[in-house]
Design an enzyme around this catalytic site. Structure first.
Site, mmCIF file in Angstrom:
data_model
loop_
_atom_site.group_PDB
_atom_site.id
_atom_site.type_symbol
_atom_site.label_atom_id
_atom_site.label_comp_id
_atom_site.label_asym_id
_atom_site.label_seq_id
_atom_site.Cartn_x
_atom_site.Cartn_y
_atom_site.Cartn_z
ATOM 1 N N LYS A 181 0.834 -1.206 0.000
ATOM 2 C CA LYS A 181 0.000 0.000 0.000
ATOM 3 C C LYS A 181 0.872 1.260 0.000
ATOM 4 C CE LYS A 181 -3.998 -2.142 2.357
ATOM 5 N NZ LYS A 181 -4.764 -2.140 3.631
ATOM 6 N N ARG A 192 -0.945 -14.467 4.809
ATOM 7 C CA ARG A 192 -1.705 -13.784 5.874
ATOM 8 C C ARG A 192 -0.984 -13.895 7.211
ATOM 9 N NH1 ARG A 192 -6.432 -10.545 4.669
ATOM 10 N NH2 ARG A 192 -7.422 -11.282 6.568
ATOM 11 N N THR A 226 -5.054 -7.045 11.238
ATOM 12 C CA THR A 226 -5.350 -5.766 10.568
ATOM 13 C C THR A 226 -4.699 -4.522 11.191
ATOM 14 O OG1 THR A 226 -7.470 -6.719 9.926
ATOM 15 C CG2 THR A 226 -7.283 -4.338 9.743
ATOM 16 N N ARG A 246 3.019 -6.251 9.661
ATOM 17 C CA ARG A 246 2.289 -5.110 10.241
ATOM 18 C C ARG A 246 2.783 -4.807 11.653
ATOM 19 N NH1 ARG A 246 -3.658 -6.962 7.998
ATOM 20 N NH2 ARG A 246 -3.628 -5.781 6.039
ATOM 21 N N ASN A 304 -1.898 0.241 7.128
ATOM 22 C CA ASN A 304 -1.284 -1.001 7.625
ATOM 23 C C ASN A 304 -0.426 -1.693 6.568
ATOM 24 O OD1 ASN A 304 -3.307 -1.881 5.996
ATOM 25 N ND2 ASN A 304 -4.451 -2.966 7.576
ATOM 26 N N HIS A 360 -1.879 -5.311 1.719
ATOM 27 C CA HIS A 360 -3.096 -6.108 1.585
ATOM 28 C C HIS A 360 -2.694 -7.510 1.152
ATOM 29 C CE1 HIS A 360 -6.914 -7.695 0.182
ATOM 30 N NE2 HIS A 360 -6.226 -8.138 -0.860
HETATM 31 P P1 ADP Z 1 -7.423 -6.886 6.305
HETATM 32 O O1 ADP Z 1 -6.685 -5.878 5.445
HETATM 33 O O2 ADP Z 1 -6.609 -7.268 7.518
HETATM 34 O O3 ADP Z 1 -7.930 -8.069 5.533
HETATM 35 P P2 ADP Z 1 -10.159 -5.801 6.273
HETATM 36 O O4 ADP Z 1 -10.345 -6.486 4.953
HETATM 37 O O5 ADP Z 1 -11.179 -6.033 7.344
HETATM 38 O O6 ADP Z 1 -8.718 -6.132 6.916
HETATM 39 O O7 ADP Z 1 -10.094 -4.224 6.050
HETATM 40 C C1 ADP Z 1 -9.524 -3.682 4.899
HETATM 41 C C2 ADP Z 1 -8.712 -2.461 5.274
HETATM 42 O O8 ADP Z 1 -9.558 -1.456 5.849
HETATM 43 C C3 ADP Z 1 -7.648 -2.676 6.345
HETATM 44 O O9 ADP Z 1 -6.488 -3.265 5.816
HETATM 45 C C4 ADP Z 1 -7.427 -1.262 6.846
HETATM 46 O O10 ADP Z 1 -6.569 -0.528 5.968
HETATM 47 C C5 ADP Z 1 -8.831 -0.663 6.765
HETATM 48 N N1 ADP Z 1 -9.577 -0.721 8.039
HETATM 49 C C6 ADP Z 1 -10.057 -1.829 8.639
HETATM 50 N N2 ADP Z 1 -10.732 -1.521 9.764
HETATM 51 C C7 ADP Z 1 -10.683 -0.172 9.881
HETATM 52 C C8 ADP Z 1 -11.199 0.778 10.839
HETATM 53 N N3 ADP Z 1 -11.914 0.390 11.904
HETATM 54 N N4 ADP Z 1 -10.936 2.086 10.647
HETATM 55 C C9 ADP Z 1 -10.243 2.488 9.562
HETATM 56 N N5 ADP Z 1 -9.735 1.660 8.625
HETATM 57 C C10 ADP Z 1 -9.942 0.339 8.776
HETATM 58 MG MG MG Z 2 -9.404 -8.105 3.876
#
Ligand code: ADP
Ligand code: MG
Length: 194
Positions: free
Chosen positions: A10, A120, A126, A137, A157, A160
């Site tokens: 990202k 993962r 996350t 992360r 973070n 992806h």
């Molecule tokens: P992951 O990337 O760990 O699979 P998700 O698919 O649930 O997590 O979320 C996608 C992205 O949304 C995260 O990587 C993060 O950048 C953002 N995100 C997730 N939860 C939040 C939140 N509560 N507030 C702001 N951004 C968030």
């Molecule tokens: Mg996701």
């Protein structure tokens, strides 16, 4: 069990110049890069398809942010203009599109046994602030829902990674054309024949 997985470095990872270190973590496991693409930014159509989130996600994320607001004694009306969890989740979803549309993005397809699960586990959970040390992360980030909501943006973070093989297939199709994926052998593939 040979799988493919989409990895996006990202904007925060690319801008910080840690792409080499992050890729190293995947490559040293034996996972193979079969696609790579450096982009100025995500195309809005791709970002919206990639980060389409359902109401369940909106609710979960909205409730988390409402809890943070309560802990910090912040008024959600000031930040989101609403107190409704689902509505807040939708706003965060918009922040998420903006995050990847900002760019730059370094997109990869990795291939290998258990690639989805392995990647993962290397990436970690996350939220960087609570992601364990040893994960990407956890080792490279500090961002949280608290810092993100105060700045009215998504949680930064770094990376992806596809969550399931089905998600991977869908996401790879969004970011890569079939002819952009290549085929070759890594030495590990011969080692593991013995
Ligand atoms: P992951 O990337 O760990 O699979 P998700 O698919 O649930 O997590 O979320 C996608 C992205 O949304 C995260 O990587 C993060 O950048 C953002 N995100 C997730 N939860 C939040 C939140 N509560 N507030 C702001 N951004 C968030
Ligand atoms: Mg996701």
């Amino acid at each position: 069990m040979v799988q493919k997985s989409l990895v996006l470095l990202k904007p925060d990872a690319v801008r910080r110049g840690i792409t080499g270190e992050v890729l190293d973590r995947f490559e040293q496991t034996g996972l193979k890069i079969i696609g790579a693409k450096l982009l100025n930014a995500a195309d809005p159509e791709v970002s919206h398809k990639h980060y389409y989130k359902d109401e369940e996600w909106h609710k979960k994320v909205g409730e988390l942010n409402l809890k943070d607001c309560a802990d910090l004694e912040l008024d959600p009306m000031d930040i989101f203009g609403t107190k409704d969890a689902v509505e807040i989740g939708r706003i965060v979803n918009e922040w998420l599109f903006a995050y990847v549309e900002k760019g730059p993005i370094f997109a990869f397809v990795f291939e290998g046994p258990h690639a989805v699960e392995k990647i993962r586990s290397l990436v970690g959970p996350t939220y960087p602030v609570t992601a364990p040390p040893g994960t990407i992360r956890g080792d490279y980030g500090l961002d949280s829902t608290v810092t993100s909501l105060q700045r009215k943006r998504a949680v930064y973070n770094l990376i992806h990674a596809s969550g399931t093989p089905e998600e991977a297939e869908y996401e790879i199709g969004l970011w890569f054309k079939p002819e952009e994926l290549i085929s070759y052998r890594r030495p590990e593939e011969d080692v593991y024949q013995y």
